[in-house]
Design a protein around this motif. Structure first.
Motif, short mmCIF file in Angstrom:
data_model
loop_
_atom_site.label_atom_id
_atom_site.label_comp_id
_atom_site.label_asym_id
_atom_site.label_seq_id
_atom_site.Cartn_x
_atom_site.Cartn_y
_atom_site.Cartn_z
N ILE A 84 19.16 -0.78 -17.44
CA ILE A 84 17.73 -0.89 -16.95
C ILE A 84 17.13 0.52 -17.20
O ILE A 84 17.56 1.43 -16.54
N THR A 85 15.98 0.59 -18.08
CA THR A 85 15.35 1.73 -18.11
C THR A 85 13.96 1.43 -17.39
O THR A 85 13.18 0.57 -17.86
N MET A 86 13.47 2.67 -16.55
CA MET A 86 12.21 2.44 -16.20
C MET A 86 11.41 3.87 -16.55
O MET A 86 12.13 4.72 -16.44
N ASN A 87 10.17 3.42 -17.06
CA ASN A 87 9.28 4.61 -17.41
C ASN A 87 7.91 4.32 -16.52
O ASN A 87 7.47 3.30 -16.42
N ARG B 20 -2.25 3.06 -8.38
CA ARG B 20 -2.85 3.32 -9.73
C ARG B 20 -2.11 3.82 -10.66
O ARG B 20 -2.46 4.59 -11.59
N GLY B 21 -0.67 3.55 -10.75
CA GLY B 21 -0.02 3.92 -11.75
C GLY B 21 0.53 2.91 -12.79
O GLY B 21 0.24 1.64 -12.55
N GLU B 22 1.37 3.20 -13.85
CA GLU B 22 1.94 2.29 -14.68
C GLU B 22 3.49 2.35 -14.81
O GLU B 22 3.88 3.57 -14.81
N ALA B 23 3.97 1.24 -14.87
CA ALA B 23 5.44 1.22 -14.87
C ALA B 23 5.91 0.08 -15.94
O ALA B 23 5.27 -0.87 -16.20
N LEU B 24 7.14 0.49 -16.68
CA LEU B 24 7.47 -0.23 -17.66
C LEU B 24 9.04 -0.40 -17.26
O LEU B 24 9.82 0.64 -16.96
N LEU B 25 9.66 -1.50 -17.07
CA LEU B 25 11.04 -1.74 -17.08
C LEU B 25 11.46 -2.45 -18.35
O LEU B 25 11.12 -3.36 -18.82
N LEU B 26 12.71 -1.79 -18.87
CA LEU B 26 13.41 -2.44 -20.18
C LEU B 26 14.73 -2.76 -19.67
O LEU B 26 15.42 -1.78 -19.08
N ASP B 27 15.15 -3.77 -20.49
CA ASP B 27 16.51 -4.10 -20.51
C ASP B 27 17.14 -3.75 -21.67
O ASP B 27 16.51 -3.90 -22.76
N SER C 197 16.26 -5.99 -9.14
CA SER C 197 15.15 -6.36 -7.90
C SER C 197 14.72 -5.16 -7.36
O SER C 197 13.43 -5.25 -7.19
N SER C 198 15.40 -4.23 -7.13
CA SER C 198 14.94 -2.66 -6.38
C SER C 198 14.06 -2.10 -7.43
O SER C 198 13.15 -1.62 -7.04
N LEU C 199 14.07 -2.19 -8.53
CA LEU C 199 13.41 -1.47 -9.63
C LEU C 199 12.10 -2.21 -9.76
O LEU C 199 11.01 -1.57 -9.97
N GLU C 200 12.03 -3.39 -9.61
CA GLU C 200 10.79 -4.37 -9.76
C GLU C 200 9.97 -3.94 -8.54
O GLU C 200 8.68 -3.57 -8.77
N LYS C 201 10.43 -3.46 -7.43
CA LYS C 201 9.85 -3.20 -6.05
C LYS C 201 9.41 -1.78 -6.22
O LYS C 201 8.09 -1.80 -6.01
N ILE C 202 9.86 -0.96 -6.94
CA ILE C 202 9.61 0.28 -7.16
C ILE C 202 8.29 0.20 -8.05
O ILE C 202 7.34 0.70 -7.82
N HIS D 101 2.47 9.56 -3.57
CA HIS D 101 2.98 8.52 -4.41
C HIS D 101 4.09 8.99 -5.39
O HIS D 101 5.07 8.38 -5.62
N ARG D 102 3.82 10.06 -5.87
CA ARG D 102 4.88 10.43 -6.95
C ARG D 102 6.34 10.78 -6.21
O ARG D 102 7.48 10.55 -6.48
N VAL D 103 6.17 11.44 -5.11
CA VAL D 103 7.19 11.65 -4.22
C VAL D 103 7.99 10.42 -3.91
O VAL D 103 9.13 10.41 -3.95
N ALA D 104 7.26 9.60 -3.35
CA ALA D 104 7.73 8.33 -2.87
C ALA D 104 8.55 7.57 -3.90
O ALA D 104 9.62 6.92 -3.75
N ALA D 105 7.99 7.64 -5.40
CA ALA D 105 8.71 6.72 -6.34
C ALA D 105 10.16 7.69 -6.77
O ALA D 105 11.18 7.19 -6.90
N TRP D 106 9.90 8.83 -6.71
CA TRP D 106 11.04 9.83 -7.16
C TRP D 106 12.18 9.72 -5.92
O TRP D 106 13.17 9.41 -6.41
N ARG D 107 11.76 9.44 -4.54
CA ARG D 107 12.81 9.50 -3.67
C ARG D 107 13.41 7.93 -3.64
O ARG D 107 14.53 7.76 -3.67
N ALA D 108 12.63 7.09 -3.91
CA ALA D 108 13.16 5.55 -4.07
C ALA D 108 14.22 5.49 -5.35
O ALA D 108 15.12 4.90 -5.18
#
Length: 181
Positions: free
Chosen positions: A7-10, A64-71, A51-56, A20-27
């Protein structure tokens, strides 16, 4: 041979507020993902990780961010090996930090024995610290999907601190048994 799924997340978040950046990094770090490039994180595929990455990703988007999850899969084994080596490096760093804390713990027990501080309160304090170290190891081991080289050293150090605690515990018991007689 079937290739391993990843799983790749950008993601992208506004620079302010930085929490918010710190929270994402920590998670992501807590989950065990590794940062391959700028905001590109990789994790071995399984349902729990997905499932965890979907929550993040949802948290990022709610801030107010953007996230992409890739298989994905790697075309070449050498690229997958490079990513696995990143996992090893991150886990080894975590194991080494744990080992260093275990060494401090052993020195603390040695000090208590040398000054004959055989109180039940001190024993409880040392037991709490031992419990924290064991729980820390469990967290690292859960993220260690590929068997990092330092994992064996960490296991050995944990056995050493458990044995040292048992010996200290026996001394506290013996000392307190003499006093009550």
């Amino acid at each position: 041979m079937e290739k391993r799924r990843w799983i790749t997340m950008n993601y992208n978040l506004p620079t302010e507020p930085s929490r918010h950046r710190v929270a994402a990094w920590r998670a992501l770090k807590k989950l065990g993902a590794v940062n391959v490039q700028q905001s590109m994180w990789v994790l071995a595929y399984n349902e729990k990780n997905y499932s965890s990455l979907e929550k993040i990703a949802s948290d990022i988007e709610n801030n107010r961010g953007e996230a992409l999850l890739l298989d994905c899969v790697f075309f070449e084994k050498k690229h997958e090996d490079r990513v696995i080596s990143l996992f090893h490096a991150v886990r080894d760093e975590e194991y080494q930090e744990l080992i260093n804390e275990c060494v401090k713990y052993l020195k603390e027990l040695e000090k208590e024995i040398s000054i004959e501080k055989f109180t039940f309160a001190e024993l409880e304090e040392e037991e709490e610290e031992l419990t924290k170290l064991l729980a820390w190891y469990d967290k690292i081991a859960e993220r260690d999907l590929f068997g990092a080289p330092e994992s064996d050293s960490a296991k050995e150090k944990l056995l050493e601190i458990k044995q040292a605690f048992d010996e200290y515990s026996t001394l506290v018991y013996q000392h307190n048994s003499k006093e009550s007689n």
